[in-house]
Structures are given as structure tokens and as C-alpha cells.
Write a protein that holds these residues in place. Structure first.
Motif, PDB file in Angstrom:
ATOM      1  N   LYS A  56       0.833  -1.202   0.000  1.00 56.87           N
ATOM      2  CA  LYS A  56       0.000   0.000   0.000  1.00 56.87           C
ATOM      3  C   LYS A  56       0.872   1.259   0.000  1.00 56.87           C
ATOM      4  O   LYS A  56       0.629   2.198  -0.764  1.00 56.87           O
ATOM      5  CB  LYS A  56      -0.928  -0.007   1.211  1.00 56.87           C
ATOM      6  CG  LYS A  56      -1.839   1.190   1.292  1.00 56.87           C
ATOM      7  CD  LYS A  56      -2.733   1.124   2.515  1.00 56.87           C
ATOM      8  CE  LYS A  56      -3.569   2.413   2.584  1.00 56.87           C
ATOM      9  NZ  LYS A  56      -4.275   2.531   3.818  1.00 56.87           N
ATOM     10  N   ILE A  57       1.887   1.274   0.838  1.00 54.89           N
ATOM     11  CA  ILE A  57       2.794   2.427   0.898  1.00 54.89           C
ATOM     12  C   ILE A  57       3.501   2.627  -0.434  1.00 54.89           C
ATOM     13  O   ILE A  57       3.601   3.748  -0.940  1.00 54.89           O
ATOM     14  CB  ILE A  57       3.805   2.258   2.052  1.00 54.89           C
ATOM     15  CG1 ILE A  57       3.081   2.349   3.396  1.00 54.89           C
ATOM     16  CG2 ILE A  57       4.922   3.295   1.967  1.00 54.89           C
ATOM     17  CD1 ILE A  57       3.910   1.909   4.589  1.00 54.89           C
ATOM     18  N   LEU A  58       3.978   1.533  -1.031  1.00 51.89           N
ATOM     19  CA  LEU A  58       4.655   1.628  -2.331  1.00 51.89           C
ATOM     20  C   LEU A  58       3.719   2.128  -3.426  1.00 51.89           C
ATOM     21  O   LEU A  58       4.098   2.965  -4.254  1.00 51.89           O
ATOM     22  CB  LEU A  58       5.248   0.276  -2.734  1.00 51.89           C
ATOM     23  CG  LEU A  58       6.503  -0.144  -1.987  1.00 51.89           C
ATOM     24  CD1 LEU A  58       6.877  -1.584  -2.348  1.00 51.89           C
ATOM     25  CD2 LEU A  58       7.655   0.789  -2.279  1.00 51.89           C
ATOM     26  N   MET A  59       2.498   1.636  -3.405  1.00 52.64           N
ATOM     27  CA  MET A  59       1.530   2.071  -4.418  1.00 52.64           C
ATOM     28  C   MET A  59       1.221   3.562  -4.262  1.00 52.64           C
ATOM     29  O   MET A  59       1.128   4.282  -5.259  1.00 52.64           O
ATOM     30  CB  MET A  59       0.241   1.240  -4.331  1.00 52.64           C
ATOM     31  CG  MET A  59       0.437  -0.233  -4.667  1.00 52.64           C
ATOM     32  SD  MET A  59       1.138  -0.538  -6.299  1.00 52.64           S
ATOM     33  CE  MET A  59      -0.244  -0.110  -7.317  1.00 52.64           C
ATOM     34  N   GLU A  60       1.074   4.032  -3.047  1.00 52.68           N
ATOM     35  CA  GLU A  60       0.837   5.457  -2.812  1.00 52.68           C
ATOM     36  C   GLU A  60       2.030   6.277  -3.276  1.00 52.68           C
ATOM     37  O   GLU A  60       1.870   7.331  -3.884  1.00 52.68           O
ATOM     38  CB  GLU A  60       0.543   5.716  -1.333  1.00 52.68           C
ATOM     39  CG  GLU A  60      -0.815   5.216  -0.898  1.00 52.68           C
ATOM     40  CD  GLU A  60      -1.029   5.287   0.609  1.00 52.68           C
ATOM     41  OE1 GLU A  60      -0.124   5.766   1.337  1.00 52.68           O
ATOM     42  OE2 GLU A  60      -2.106   4.864   1.058  1.00 52.68           O
ATOM     43  N   HIS A  61       3.229   5.785  -3.004  1.00 53.17           N
ATOM     44  CA  HIS A  61       4.441   6.492  -3.425  1.00 53.17           C
ATOM     45  C   HIS A  61       4.540   6.524  -4.950  1.00 53.17           C
ATOM     46  O   HIS A  61       4.885   7.555  -5.527  1.00 53.17           O
ATOM     47  CB  HIS A  61       5.682   5.830  -2.824  1.00 53.17           C
ATOM     48  CG  HIS A  61       6.953   6.484  -3.239  1.00 53.17           C
ATOM     49  ND1 HIS A  61       7.334   7.718  -2.762  1.00 53.17           N
ATOM     50  CD2 HIS A  61       7.916   6.091  -4.104  1.00 53.17           C
ATOM     51  CE1 HIS A  61       8.483   8.053  -3.317  1.00 53.17           C
ATOM     52  NE2 HIS A  61       8.859   7.075  -4.133  1.00 53.17           N
ATOM     53  N   MET A  62       4.237   5.408  -5.587  1.00 54.07           N
ATOM     54  CA  MET A  62       4.309   5.354  -7.054  1.00 54.07           C
ATOM     55  C   MET A  62       3.287   6.306  -7.672  1.00 54.07           C
ATOM     56  O   MET A  62       3.576   6.962  -8.672  1.00 54.07           O
ATOM     57  CB  MET A  62       4.104   3.921  -7.537  1.00 54.07           C
ATOM     58  CG  MET A  62       5.288   3.019  -7.218  1.00 54.07           C
ATOM     59  SD  MET A  62       4.986   1.277  -7.558  1.00 54.07           S
ATOM     60  CE  MET A  62       4.658   1.295  -9.286  1.00 54.07           C
ATOM     61  N   GLU A  63       2.121   6.387  -7.086  1.00 57.70           N
ATOM     62  CA  GLU A  63       1.095   7.290  -7.581  1.00 57.70           C
ATOM     63  C   GLU A  63       1.556   8.742  -7.434  1.00 57.70           C
ATOM     64  O   GLU A  63       1.378   9.556  -8.328  1.00 57.70           O
ATOM     65  CB  GLU A  63      -0.230   7.074  -6.823  1.00 57.70           C
ATOM     66  CG  GLU A  63      -1.385   7.866  -7.361  1.00 57.70           C
ATOM     67  CD  GLU A  63      -1.770   7.510  -8.790  1.00 57.70           C
ATOM     68  OE1 GLU A  63      -2.225   8.426  -9.505  1.00 57.70           O
ATOM     69  OE2 GLU A  63      -1.608   6.341  -9.201  1.00 57.70           O
ATOM     70  N   TRP A  64       2.190   9.034  -6.323  1.00 59.59           N
ATOM     71  CA  TRP A  64       2.671  10.379  -6.061  1.00 59.59           C
ATOM     72  C   TRP A  64       3.777  10.764  -7.048  1.00 59.59           C
ATOM     73  O   TRP A  64       3.857  11.898  -7.479  1.00 59.59           O
ATOM     74  CB  TRP A  64       3.190  10.450  -4.617  1.00 59.59           C
ATOM     75  CG  TRP A  64       3.788  11.766  -4.258  1.00 59.59           C
ATOM     76  CD1 TRP A  64       3.115  12.896  -3.916  1.00 59.59           C
ATOM     77  CD2 TRP A  64       5.163  12.099  -4.197  1.00 59.59           C
ATOM     78  NE1 TRP A  64       3.986  13.912  -3.641  1.00 59.59           N
ATOM     79  CE2 TRP A  64       5.273  13.443  -3.821  1.00 59.59           C
ATOM     80  CE3 TRP A  64       6.351  11.375  -4.441  1.00 59.59           C
ATOM     81  CZ2 TRP A  64       6.494  14.095  -3.668  1.00 59.59           C
ATOM     82  CZ3 TRP A  64       7.555  12.033  -4.285  1.00 59.59           C
ATOM     83  CH2 TRP A  64       7.623  13.375  -3.911  1.00 59.59           C
ATOM     84  N   CYS A  65       4.622   9.784  -7.419  1.00 57.36           N
ATOM     85  CA  CYS A  65       5.738  10.040  -8.328  1.00 57.36           C
ATOM     86  C   CYS A  65       5.358   9.987  -9.805  1.00 57.36           C
ATOM     87  O   CYS A  65       6.155  10.339 -10.661  1.00 57.36           O
ATOM     88  CB  CYS A  65       6.844   8.999  -8.102  1.00 57.36           C
ATOM     89  SG  CYS A  65       7.612   9.119  -6.484  1.00 57.36           S
ATOM     90  N   LYS A  66       4.174   9.531 -10.059  1.00 61.20           N
ATOM     91  CA  LYS A  66       3.742   9.326 -11.451  1.00 61.20           C
ATOM     92  C   LYS A  66       3.786  10.632 -12.247  1.00 61.20           C
ATOM     93  O   LYS A  66       3.341  11.671 -11.791  1.00 61.20           O
ATOM     94  CB  LYS A  66       2.316   8.772 -11.434  1.00 61.20           C
ATOM     95  CG  LYS A  66       1.876   8.196 -12.737  1.00 61.20           C
ATOM     96  CD  LYS A  66       0.507   7.553 -12.521  1.00 61.20           C
ATOM     97  CE  LYS A  66       0.035   6.877 -13.753  1.00 61.20           C
ATOM     98  NZ  LYS A  66      -1.276   6.277 -13.546  1.00 61.20           N
ATOM     99  N   ILE A  67       4.343  10.538 -13.423  1.00 65.49           N
ATOM    100  CA  ILE A  67       4.423  11.707 -14.312  1.00 65.49           C
ATOM    101  C   ILE A  67       3.341  11.573 -15.387  1.00 65.49           C
ATOM    102  O   ILE A  67       3.203  10.542 -16.027  1.00 65.49           O
ATOM    103  CB  ILE A  67       5.808  11.787 -14.990  1.00 65.49           C
ATOM    104  CG1 ILE A  67       6.888  11.946 -13.911  1.00 65.49           C
ATOM    105  CG2 ILE A  67       5.848  12.941 -15.981  1.00 65.49           C
ATOM    106  CD1 ILE A  67       8.296  11.891 -14.442  1.00 65.49           C
ATOM    107  N   ASP A  68       2.578  12.630 -15.538  1.00 61.06           N
ATOM    108  CA  ASP A  68       1.497  12.610 -16.530  1.00 61.06           C
ATOM    109  C   ASP A  68       2.014  12.857 -17.932  1.00 61.06           C
ATOM    110  O   ASP A  68       2.918  13.492 -18.220  1.00 61.06           O
ATOM    111  CB  ASP A  68       0.435  13.657 -16.181  1.00 61.06           C
ATOM    112  CG  ASP A  68      -0.274  13.283 -14.899  1.00 61.06           C
ATOM    113  OD1 ASP A  68      -0.537  12.100 -14.695  1.00 61.06           O
ATOM    114  OD2 ASP A  68      -0.564  14.213 -14.111  1.00 61.06           O
TER     115      ASP A  68
END
Length: 156
Positions: A144-156
Motif C-alpha cells: 500500500k505504501i509503495l503504491m501510494e508512493h508510485m502514484e505520487w511520483c507518477k508523471i502525466d
């Protein structure tokens, strides 16, 4: 020999921990007799990140800070177990544990599980199942923490 007051405190706390879910009072008594009392002063290092695996601990009174790579991860207080996974995985300590206050710990010697596996296989199985369940829960939390971090780092 562990003193009666400390033993009473262990009996009070252990049944409330996830490690002892589904474990009988008699089995808890057997397990508690394998434990030893130890005290640390505020600021004492219990174990350090990168050290070989050691014992596991139950906080009877006080608070412990955990650090990783020099950064504070959090604090745990009485009633909590820690250090359980390192001896099982024969892995170096992932964090440093420091007494935040003067503390009293019940030590679960790393060889206690070997003794239990030899003398009380059913109890050993229950403890291993509970540890596996806790590890699975922790993996879900890490995901869950990794998924939240990946979402936060995601570049549009």
C-alpha cells in the motif's frame, strides 16, 4: 529465574499480542518460562541496524525508538513485541532499537524457538503460523505504501 511480578506482567500482555493468537494459557505459561527479564536505561541501544540477528523482546514497561539509516521510524510502548523476524530469517537487524525511557523487557532468547520446536511441536506450529500471518499483513501494508508512493511520483 524470572521474578513473579515480571511473570505476572508477561501473562497479562502475551495473550493480547498477535503472536499468541489461538494459544492456550498453558502454552503461554510454558513460553513465558523461557523468557528472561532485562532492563535498559534511557538512551541505551538494544540492538543496532546491521547487527546479526539476536533475541526478540516484549516491552513490559517503557518506550523504544526505532531508527533506520539514522532516521526515526517510530516509537513503540509497553505491550509490544519487537525483533521477532530477524532471528527467523537469519537476517541482519533492519533497524536500531534505542530505549526512549528507562525500560523493562522480557527477552525471548533466539534459541527459545528451537527448544519449542523440539519439545512442543504443536505450539511451535501455532507460533510460526502467527508470525507468517503478521508478515503477510506487513507485506500488504508495504504494498500500500509503495503504491501510494508510485502514484505520487507518477508523471502525466
Amino acid at each position: 529465574m524470572i521474578d513473579k511480578k515480571v511473570l505476572d506482567r508477561i501473562f497479562e500482555i502475551l495473550p493480547k499480542t498477535s503472536l499468541f493468537g489461538g494459544i492456550s494459557e498453558e502454552e503461554i505459561e510454558y513460553f513465558a518460562m523461557l523468557m528472561e527479564e532485562v532492563r535498559y536505561k534511557e538512551g541505551d541501544v538494544i540492538f543496532s541496524e546491521g547487527e546479526p540477528p539476536g533475541d526478540s523482546y516484549l516491552i513490559l514497561d517503557g518506550k523504544v525508538d526505532f531508527l533506520m539509516l539514522g532516521e526515526k521510524l517510530g516509537t513503540v510502548k509497553d505491550g509490544k513485541l519487537f525483533g521477532v523476524v530477524a532471528p527467523l530469517g537469519i537476517q541482519k537487524q533492519l533497524s536500531t532499537a534505542i530505549a526512549k525511557t528507562d525500560i523493562t523487557l522480557a527477552v525471548i532468547p533466539k534459541m527459545a524457538l528451537l527448544k519449542i520446536s523440539e519439545e512442543r511441536q504443536e505450539l511451535f506450529g501455532k507460533i510460526m503460523f502467527n508470525i507468517a500471518r503478521d508478515l503477510a499483513r506487513n507485506l500488504i501494508l508495504v504494498k500500500k505504501i509503495l503504491m501510494e508512493h508510485m502514484e505520487w511520483c507518477k508523471i502525466d
